[in-house]
Design an enzyme around this catalytic site. Structure first.
Site, short mmCIF file in Angstrom:
data_model
loop_
_atom_site.label_atom_id
_atom_site.label_comp_id
_atom_site.label_asym_id
_atom_site.label_seq_id
_atom_site.Cartn_x
_atom_site.Cartn_y
_atom_site.Cartn_z
N SER A 247 5.98 -0.71 -2.11
CA SER A 247 4.79 -1.18 -1.38
C SER A 247 4.66 -0.40 -0.09
O SER A 247 5.61 0.24 0.36
CB SER A 247 4.94 -2.66 -1.05
OG SER A 247 5.95 -2.80 -0.08
N LYS A 248 3.46 -0.46 0.47
CA LYS A 248 3.23 0.26 1.72
C LYS A 248 4.19 -0.24 2.80
O LYS A 248 4.70 0.52 3.61
CB LYS A 248 1.80 0.04 2.20
CG LYS A 248 0.89 1.21 1.88
CD LYS A 248 -0.36 1.18 2.71
CE LYS A 248 -1.36 2.17 2.16
NZ LYS A 248 -2.64 2.18 2.84
N ARG A 249 4.40 -1.57 2.79
CA ARG A 249 5.25 -2.14 3.83
C ARG A 249 6.64 -1.52 3.81
O ARG A 249 7.20 -1.18 4.84
CB ARG A 249 5.33 -3.66 3.67
CG ARG A 249 5.63 -4.34 4.97
CD ARG A 249 5.59 -5.87 4.87
NE ARG A 249 4.47 -6.35 4.07
CZ ARG A 249 4.60 -7.18 3.04
NH1 ARG A 249 5.80 -7.58 2.66
NH2 ARG A 249 3.55 -7.58 2.36
N SER A 250 7.20 -1.35 2.60
CA SER A 250 8.57 -0.83 2.58
C SER A 250 8.64 0.68 2.38
O SER A 250 9.63 1.29 2.75
CB SER A 250 9.38 -1.54 1.50
OG SER A 250 8.71 -1.48 0.28
N GLY A 252 5.76 2.95 2.90
CA GLY A 252 4.76 3.74 3.62
C GLY A 252 3.64 4.22 2.72
O GLY A 252 3.49 3.78 1.58
#
Ligand code: GLU
Length: 494
Positions: A247-250, A252
């Protein structure tokens, strides 16, 4: 047509186009292409709070960039709210769904009780037993209600043959009555999705394994609504090397399709790579043309186990999965040079170093430059970063080249301008002539030819490696070579 092959890609527009989502779209697209079917794009925008225009545009742009075309749509799920409500109403009227007045507190208490009694947690069906009078009474009292689907009270199991996972079954008694319409009147995903798929006459559903648990309940809805059940194929999830969801959160930006468009990847390389995330042709082929991919694709060859996106965010060597870099490099290096030129042109425009002469009197030179350099490049960006010196004087020098090929030999500060003057005396500036001068120069100084040659490479191209240096001299041309070698001293300054 009864046997028409119809697939759909139904993203929820609540964010960017994730590479996992793009893979879903691609596999549906491939199946449709292979079977002369249709692909329908349906935007599942019923979650008003989380759906955004920006996300819809991003998804459509991403699909367009990848070259994934669709035959119908985009349809917007919110345009069909009435269909969803009518379906829910019909299920209630036919006794296949019922109003449930249980409050959150009631449900929590039931849950607690079930847990304490070590029974399966799930709705106990209490409201399904309400009489018409009781319902009327509760409604008259203004009590809020949801609509729950009534799971048939039958022995045995409901199931389906998943094209990837094989037979999947669940005992009826293990499925509890589930909510299909919220108390605010809004139908839920499980129902909307089925009603839309029935209306759109979807024959095959290829989606991620995260939806596997929904499928059993959705099959009950198909049956209750009297519609044929489509073929299902659940793809493996795309995980990172630590088996975590990407995911973007983990991870980028590299999990968004847009990042690849903005960072020098070719759309077909991306499609090619994404297909291989969880699918293989059964041999070790990794490069597929559009036709080859369509010919080789089958649902049965989708893997059961998780697909690994091999990206290690702490490894600066690779900006993304190395397999994707290699596939991109393959296409960069083998594609038609003029087609490559049009891609590189866009990058040069963004970098502010495009010169219209590259499409006019200097076109031949430009194409030859691409030919000479692409063997080492992995992305289109490399042409304007590592390859910048070919097109502009304001290039940066690779620190390793500076250290090893210039600073290690401080005399080059004087020698390279001297070599510049000798090269300047040449009447014909060919690879052979420049080689002769460079070698004679080394001999005159009593040094290995590699020293002025590698030093020149650093000063002329900013790189530590590249095409044959004499080819570089000849191709860059006398004016640029002499000017840059004369100014070699600047690279020795702190
Ligand atoms: N909108 C759902 C999603 O994006 C669709 C799932 C499906 O394919 O049924 O996950």
């Amino acid at each position: 047509m009864a046997n028409e092959v119809r697939l759909r890609f139904p993203p929820s527009p609540t964010g960017y186009l994730h590479i996992g989502g793009a893979r879903t779209a691609i596999l549906n697209w491939l199946y449709a292409k292979k079977h002369d079917g249709k692909l329908i794009l349906r935007i599942e925008d019923t979650d008003a709070e989380r759906s955004t225009e920006e996300s819809i545009t991003g998804i459509i742009d991403g699909l367009n960039w990848l070259g994934i075309d669709w035959d119908e749509g985009p349809y917007f799920q919110t345009a069909f709210t009435e269909d969803h409500q009518v379906a829910a109403q019909r299920l209630v009227e036919e006794g296949k769904a019922y109003k449930c007045f249980c409050t959150k507190e009631d449900l929590d208490a039931k849950r607690e009780a079930a847990l304490t009694a070590k029974q399966t947690v799930g709705y106990d069906g209490a409201c399904s037993r309400l009489t018409a009078e009781e319902i009327a009474e509760k409604e008259a009292a203004g009590l809020a209600s949801v609509i729950r689907f009534k799971v048939p009270d039958r022995p045995g199991a409901v199931g389906y043959d998943d094209k990837v996972l094989g037979r999947i079954e669940q005992q009826y008694r293990d499925i509890s009555d589930f909510v299909i319409v919220r108390s605010n009147g809004k139908p839920l995903y499980l129902l909307c999705n089925v009603v839309d798929d029935i209306r759109d006459r979807i024959s095959h559903i290829i989606r991620g394994q995260d939806h596997k648990d929904n499928t059993i309940r959705q099959i009950l809805l198909y049956e209750a609504l009297g519609a044929p059940v489509p073929v299902f194929a659940h793809m493996p999830l795309t995980l990172d090397t630590n088996k975590a969801k990407i995911s973007k959160r983990s991870h980028g930006e590299i999990v968004a399709v847009q990042w690849y468009r903005d960072n020098g990847f070719l759309p077909w390389a991306m499609v090619n790579f994404l297909c291989l995330l969880g699918w293989s042709a059964g041999d070790d082929r990794e490069i597929f043309s559009r036709e080859e991919l369509i010919a080789a694709f089958s649902l049965e060859r989708i893997n059961k186990s998780n697909a690994v996106f091999n990206y290690k965010k702490d490894d600066p060597k690779f900006i993304t999965d190395p397999k994707l870099l290699n596939i991109n490099a393959h296409y960069l290096r083998s594609m038609d040079i003029k087609e490559l030129a049009s891609h590189v042109k866009k990058e040069m425009e963004i970098a502010g170093i495009w010169d219209p002469a590259f499409e006019a009197e200097r076109q031949e030179w430009f194409l030859k430059t691409l030919e000479m350099t692409r063997e080492r490049f992995y992305t289109l960006k490399d042409f304007v970063t590592q390859g910048r010196a070919w097109f502009a004087d304001d290039f940066a020098m690779c620190p390793k080249a500076r250290k090893k090929n210039l600073l290690k030999h401080p005399d080059l500060k004087e020698w390279l301008p001297e070599l510049a003057e000798q090269l300047n005396d040449l009447d014909v500036f060919t690879a052979e002539e420049t080689e002769r001068v460079a070698r004679a120069f080394a001999e005159e100084k009593g040094i290995k030819p590699g020293i002025p040659i590698n030093g020149s490479r650093a000063v002329l191209t900013g790189q530590i490696k590249g095409p044959s240096m004499f080819e570089v001299f000849a191709h860059l041309g006398k004016e640029t070579v002499v000017r840059r070698l004369r100014q070699a001293g600047k690279w020795f300054e702190d």
